[in-house]
Design a protein around this motif. Structure first.
Motif, short mmCIF file in Angstrom:
data_model
loop_
_atom_site.label_atom_id
_atom_site.label_comp_id
_atom_site.label_asym_id
_atom_site.label_seq_id
_atom_site.Cartn_x
_atom_site.Cartn_y
_atom_site.Cartn_z
N VAL A 1 23.47 17.18 -12.72
CA VAL A 1 22.14 17.81 -13.38
C VAL A 1 22.41 18.85 -14.02
CG1 VAL A 1 20.18 16.73 -11.89
CG2 VAL A 1 21.58 18.84 -11.22
N VAL A 2 21.63 19.41 -15.03
CA VAL A 2 21.77 20.68 -15.58
C VAL A 2 20.66 21.71 -15.34
CG1 VAL A 2 23.28 19.76 -17.63
CG2 VAL A 2 21.02 19.78 -17.86
N GLU A 3 20.73 22.97 -15.76
CA GLU A 3 19.66 23.75 -15.61
C GLU A 3 18.59 23.27 -16.48
OE1 GLU A 3 18.83 25.25 -13.13
OE2 GLU A 3 20.20 26.88 -12.85
N PRO A 4 17.26 23.19 -16.22
CA PRO A 4 16.77 23.83 -14.94
C PRO A 4 16.59 22.97 -13.89
CG PRO A 4 15.16 23.09 -16.54
CD PRO A 4 16.24 22.92 -17.14
N TRP A 5 17.36 21.63 -14.14
CA TRP A 5 17.23 20.53 -13.00
C TRP A 5 17.92 21.04 -11.71
CZ3 TRP A 5 16.50 19.16 -17.99
CH2 TRP A 5 15.23 18.55 -18.31
N VAL A 6 19.16 21.76 -12.03
CA VAL A 6 19.70 22.29 -10.77
C VAL A 6 18.87 23.05 -9.87
CG1 VAL A 6 21.64 23.80 -10.05
CG2 VAL A 6 22.00 22.18 -12.16
N THR B 1 16.13 11.26 -3.52
CA THR B 1 15.41 11.55 -2.29
C THR B 1 15.11 10.26 -1.51
OG1 THR B 1 14.11 13.46 -3.11
CG2 THR B 1 13.06 12.27 -1.38
N LYS B 2 15.00 9.11 -2.19
CA LYS B 2 14.60 7.71 -2.02
C LYS B 2 16.00 6.95 -1.20
CE LYS B 2 12.39 6.26 -5.47
NZ LYS B 2 11.76 5.67 -6.52
N GLY B 3 17.20 7.67 -1.60
CA GLY B 3 18.50 6.91 -1.34
C GLY B 3 18.83 6.06 -2.31
N LYS C 1 15.60 23.22 -9.90
CA LYS C 1 14.46 22.43 -9.46
C LYS C 1 15.21 21.50 -8.14
CE LYS C 1 11.56 20.99 -12.21
NZ LYS C 1 11.14 20.12 -13.41
N ALA C 2 15.97 20.79 -8.21
CA ALA C 2 16.39 20.08 -7.26
C ALA C 2 16.84 20.88 -6.09
CB ALA C 2 17.91 19.41 -7.38
N MET C 3 17.41 22.01 -6.01
CA MET C 3 17.56 22.91 -4.99
C MET C 3 16.15 23.36 -4.37
SD MET C 3 20.89 25.04 -6.10
CE MET C 3 22.59 24.23 -6.46
N LYS C 4 15.53 23.73 -5.07
CA LYS C 4 14.27 24.45 -4.86
C LYS C 4 13.22 23.22 -4.16
CE LYS C 4 10.23 26.86 -6.47
NZ LYS C 4 9.53 27.51 -7.90
N GLU C 5 13.08 22.00 -4.80
CA GLU C 5 12.11 21.12 -4.59
C GLU C 5 12.50 20.25 -3.37
OE1 GLU C 5 10.52 19.51 -7.94
OE2 GLU C 5 10.21 21.25 -8.96
N ALA C 6 13.83 19.99 -3.30
CA ALA C 6 14.36 18.90 -2.27
C ALA C 6 15.54 19.61 -1.48
CB ALA C 6 14.72 17.67 -3.26
N GLY C 7 15.67 20.82 -1.51
CA GLY C 7 16.79 21.43 -0.62
C GLY C 7 18.13 20.79 -0.87
N ALA C 8 18.24 20.30 -2.25
CA ALA C 8 19.61 19.82 -2.81
C ALA C 8 20.71 20.71 -2.54
CB ALA C 8 19.60 19.40 -4.27
N LEU D 1 25.86 23.21 -14.74
CA LEU D 1 25.88 21.66 -14.60
C LEU D 1 26.80 21.31 -13.59
CD1 LEU D 1 26.01 18.98 -16.20
CD2 LEU D 1 28.29 19.72 -16.88
N MET D 2 25.96 20.89 -12.48
CA MET D 2 26.33 20.56 -11.28
C MET D 2 26.30 19.16 -10.54
SD MET D 2 27.17 23.80 -9.89
CE MET D 2 26.96 23.36 -8.06
N VAL D 3 27.09 18.62 -9.69
CA VAL D 3 26.93 17.51 -9.11
C VAL D 3 26.26 18.03 -7.72
CG1 VAL D 3 27.68 15.54 -7.90
CG2 VAL D 3 28.91 16.33 -9.99
N VAL D 4 25.00 17.58 -7.30
CA VAL D 4 23.91 18.04 -6.32
C VAL D 4 23.74 16.94 -5.40
CG1 VAL D 4 23.25 19.84 -7.35
CG2 VAL D 4 21.89 17.79 -7.63
N ALA D 5 23.36 17.24 -4.15
CA ALA D 5 23.04 15.89 -3.18
C ALA D 5 21.92 16.48 -2.35
CB ALA D 5 24.25 15.27 -2.41
N THR D 6 21.09 15.56 -1.78
CA THR D 6 20.22 16.19 -0.80
C THR D 6 20.65 15.95 0.41
OG1 THR D 6 19.29 13.84 -1.11
CG2 THR D 6 18.22 15.35 -2.24
N PRO D 7 19.97 16.67 1.44
CA PRO D 7 20.44 16.71 2.83
C PRO D 7 20.66 15.25 3.39
CG PRO D 7 18.99 18.29 2.42
CD PRO D 7 18.80 17.32 1.31
N ASN D 8 19.91 14.55 3.08
CA ASN D 8 20.05 13.01 3.66
C ASN D 8 21.29 12.21 2.98
OD1 ASN D 8 18.60 12.64 1.21
ND2 ASN D 8 17.61 10.70 1.89
#
Length: 333
Positions: free
Chosen positions: A210-215, A201-203, A217-224, A138-145
């Protein structure tokens, strides 16, 4: 109030912020002792199954992998029980399904169930424990932008969550509270989990819980990147989900103690296999709809094999701490 209905503790009522939620039984084979206060269940372990075919509500998440594994391995069949799974769009619909009687048992998060119980919509009982969050589940994630690079950047930002008063906002707030971060300045933006990646991604939002598996997926698909582990410190190994039934006159948790005991035995056997990735990953692919490469990266959390009132009590404490439910402790009965 949470009450364990084993023989030793059938009369004890544990503080759970005024809730009437009951543990249906332990996972050691004990049946439901006497159902609820109004009903009349069979004695523990006596007689055959009251129902040999049951419907169980599910949601396509990694939490329910052991349930599907139990079905595929014939664990329920060994108990004389046929389980039909019925996919639900969300936890609210799953709860409505057991309230209406369309489902006998349903998977749900503890936060959703306890909140519903506090509103006295039904007398819910925990039939079997589900998943407890390990680190990185269970993580707070953010994209590189994103302007959010670390946890102290979160105040004043827009953070996506599934809904207010759920684990997606309560757990991060608990962690931020002990870290001295002003979580009250965060703007929580409710949205479905599958939409969070696009919103980041859109800001439209600065980060997401997010929780798994979205943790993964976010890291894999958007470099979160991870910003805050919401299953750490005060929320480490936090019980997240379980299998619920409804008690009362004519309700499944009251009328079917032997069937519940059979369900519990099969689930305990399957949950004990939860640490074996070779057994869980195929379930992630088939039922959580993950591709194989993502399934191999998903964090495997704790699949509990027994009901422990003190552990589940932590959820009620968390809900009460942040005002999601109201109530007071009660003395033994």
């Amino acid at each position: 109030m949470l009450r364990s209905v084993t023989r030793r503790a059938a009369r004890a009522r544990l503080p759970i912020a005024g809730l009437a939620l009951a543990l249906a039984a332990t996972l050691t084979g004990c049946g439901l002792l006497g159902g609820d206060d109004e009903g009349s269940g069979s004695p523990s372990g006596s007689g055959g199954l009251e129902k040999t075919k049951i419907k169980v509500g599910t949601i396509p998440v990694v939490d329910i992998a052991p349930l599907h594994y139990a079905i595929e391995q014939g664990y329920f069949k060994d108990e004389g029980l046929e389980v039909e799974t019925v996919v639900q769009p969300n936890g609210q619909r799953a709860i409505q399904g057991i309230m209406s009687g369309d489902l006998d048992i349903s998977f749900s998060t503890y936060a959703a169930t306890f909140t519903a119980q506090s509103q006295r919509v039904a007398d819910f009982k925990v039939v079997a424990d589900g998943l407890a969050a390990k680190a990185n589940h269970l993580m707070v994630v953010a994209t590189p932008n994103s302007p959010v690079k670390k946890a102290t950047d979160l105040p004043g930002k827009k953070i996506a969550i599934t809904a207010k008063n759920t684990f997606t906002d309560l757990a991060p707030m608990a962690v931020m509270k002990v870290q001295g971060i002003d979580y009250q300045q965060i703007q929580w933006i409710p949205m479905p989990l599958p939409e969070m990646l696009g919103a980041m991604t859109k800001g439209d939002v600065d980060a997401a819980v997010v929780v798994e598996p979205w943790v993964t997926k976010a890291m894999k698909e958007a470099g979160a990147v991870p910003v805050l582990d919401a299953a750490s410190g005060p929320t480490a190994e936090l019980p997240m989900s379980g299998y619920m039934a409804v008690a009362g006159p004519g309700k499944f948790a009251t009328t079917s103690p032997n069937t519940i005991a059979a369900f519990q035995r099969a689930m305990a056997k399957a949950q004990a296999q939860g640490t074996d990735r070779t057994k869980m990953e195929p379930m992630f692919v088939k039922y959580a709809k993950l591709d194989e490469s993502t399934a191999k990266l998903v964090t495997i959390s704790t699949y509990s094999t027994r009901l422990e009132p003190n552990r589940i009590q932590r959820v009620a404490n968390l809900l009460e701490e942040f005002g999601a439910i109201q109530g007071t402790s009660t003395s033994p009965r």
